[in-house]
Design an enzyme around this catalytic site. Structure first.
Site, PDB file in Angstrom:
ATOM      1  N   PRO A  92       0.801  -1.225   0.000  1.00  0.00           N
ATOM      2  CA  PRO A  92       0.000   0.000   0.000  1.00  0.00           C
ATOM      3  C   PRO A  92       0.839   1.283   0.000  1.00  0.00           C
ATOM      4  O   PRO A  92       0.343   2.335  -0.413  1.00  0.00           O
ATOM      5  CB  PRO A  92      -0.815  -0.111   1.299  1.00  0.00           C
ATOM      6  N   GLU A 119      -0.206 -10.514   7.692  1.00  0.00           N
ATOM      7  CA  GLU A 119      -0.216  -9.120   8.151  1.00  0.00           C
ATOM      8  C   GLU A 119       0.856  -8.288   7.458  1.00  0.00           C
ATOM      9  O   GLU A 119       0.802  -7.061   7.469  1.00  0.00           O
ATOM     10  CB  GLU A 119      -0.011  -9.082   9.681  1.00  0.00           C
ATOM     11  N   ARG A 157       0.895  -7.715 -22.621  1.00  0.00           N
ATOM     12  CA  ARG A 157       0.091  -7.267 -23.762  1.00  0.00           C
ATOM     13  C   ARG A 157       0.784  -6.189 -24.580  1.00  0.00           C
ATOM     14  O   ARG A 157       0.354  -5.898 -25.703  1.00  0.00           O
ATOM     15  CB  ARG A 157      -1.290  -6.805 -23.292  1.00  0.00           C
ATOM     16  N   ASP A 172      -5.237   2.258 -26.365  1.00  0.00           N
ATOM     17  CA  ASP A 172      -5.656   2.115 -24.972  1.00  0.00           C
ATOM     18  C   ASP A 172      -5.780   3.456 -24.273  1.00  0.00           C
ATOM     19  O   ASP A 172      -5.099   4.432 -24.616  1.00  0.00           O
ATOM     20  CB  ASP A 172      -4.636   1.276 -24.190  1.00  0.00           C
TER      21      ASP A 172
END
Length: 251
Positions: A92, A119, A157, A172
């Site tokens: 995060p 955790e 890709r 895209d």
């Protein structure tokens, strides 16, 4: 290009690597993926890879030593390298993954991807061995496997020959070929569906008119959904007078 993936659940990658259009990249080894399980490098009969956190609290923490030994084995298997091999942790606190970063990874020799679980990971391993941290956004998953697959898919890709049409990824969202804007809506047969028609410009056969409609849609959608991308395109000088006129009319 080679990506070594350190994961306690290598079986999660089995269907991913043989499914969809990106499997071409993995089968051809354009993007080679090698899986490593830190449990194979854990000591003792129980091959323990986690333990309780110092200071108390819920959950378990992945231990540094099995991860470090696993990483050493992955590095050794890659052989000598002129450049240090990036070691990526999905976390995060990492930089949010965006198209520009995916393009850089797609042109790189690859990396070692570390998938955390429980955790978290003993911070000493992160401080000593991790070189990059990547986040998918402001939410938490059960482990780093899905983010690792996300990076692998996004990179695969972009490799030559993987998509059926070489121009596909150029169209895209976020691609600089579209000035970093969001993509426009797409339609296919039938021409009428539940009383809704395909927009007339797309049926006109007039290429300039079609491209103008698509450009206007990209601008309008981006202005409504991601206005910061409009500002970035404007600051880079990518918007012309027709673009600005459309945006002014939409305000």
């Amino acid at each position: 290009m080679r990506f070594d993936v350190i994961t306690l659940f290598p079986e999660l990658f089995a269907p991913f690597l043989v499914s969809g259009v990106t499997r071409r990249a993995y089968e051809s080894k354009q993007v080679e993926v090698v899986l490593w399980n830190p449990r194979d490098f854990a000591a003792g009969n129980y091959k323990r890879v986690d333990d309780r956190p110092f200071g108390g609290g819920p959950g378990m923490v992945m231990m540094a030593e099995p991860l470090s030994a696993c990483l050493d084995a992955a590095l050794a298997a890659r052989g000598e390298s002129l450049e240090p091999v990036p070691v990526v942790l999905f976390s995060p606190i990492g930089e949010v993954m965006r198209h520009a970063a995916v393009e850089r990874w797609s042109a790189s020799p690859g990396a070692i991807l570390v998938c955390g679980r429980y955790e978290g990971i003993d911070q000493r391993f992160i401080d000593a061995r991790v070189t990059h941290q990547i986040s998918l956004g402001d939410f938490v998953l059960s482990g780093g496997e899905i983010p690792a697959m996300t990076l692998l898919d996004a990179v695969a890709r972009l490799q030559p020959g993987v998509l059926g049409d070489e121009a596909s990824h150029v169209q895209d969202s976020f691609n600089l070929a579209l000035d970093g804007l969001l993509d426009c809506p797409h339609y296919t047969r039938p021409e009428q569906w539940q009383g809704e028609s395909v927009p007339a410009p797309l049926m006109s056969g007039h290429h300039a008119q079609i491209e103008r409609w698509r450009r206007d849609q990209r601008l309008a959608i981006t202005a409504a959904r991601r206005p910061e991308l409009i500002e970035a395109a404007r600051a880079a000088g990518r918007l012309d007078k027709a673009d600005e006129a459309l945006l002014k009319k939409k305000l």
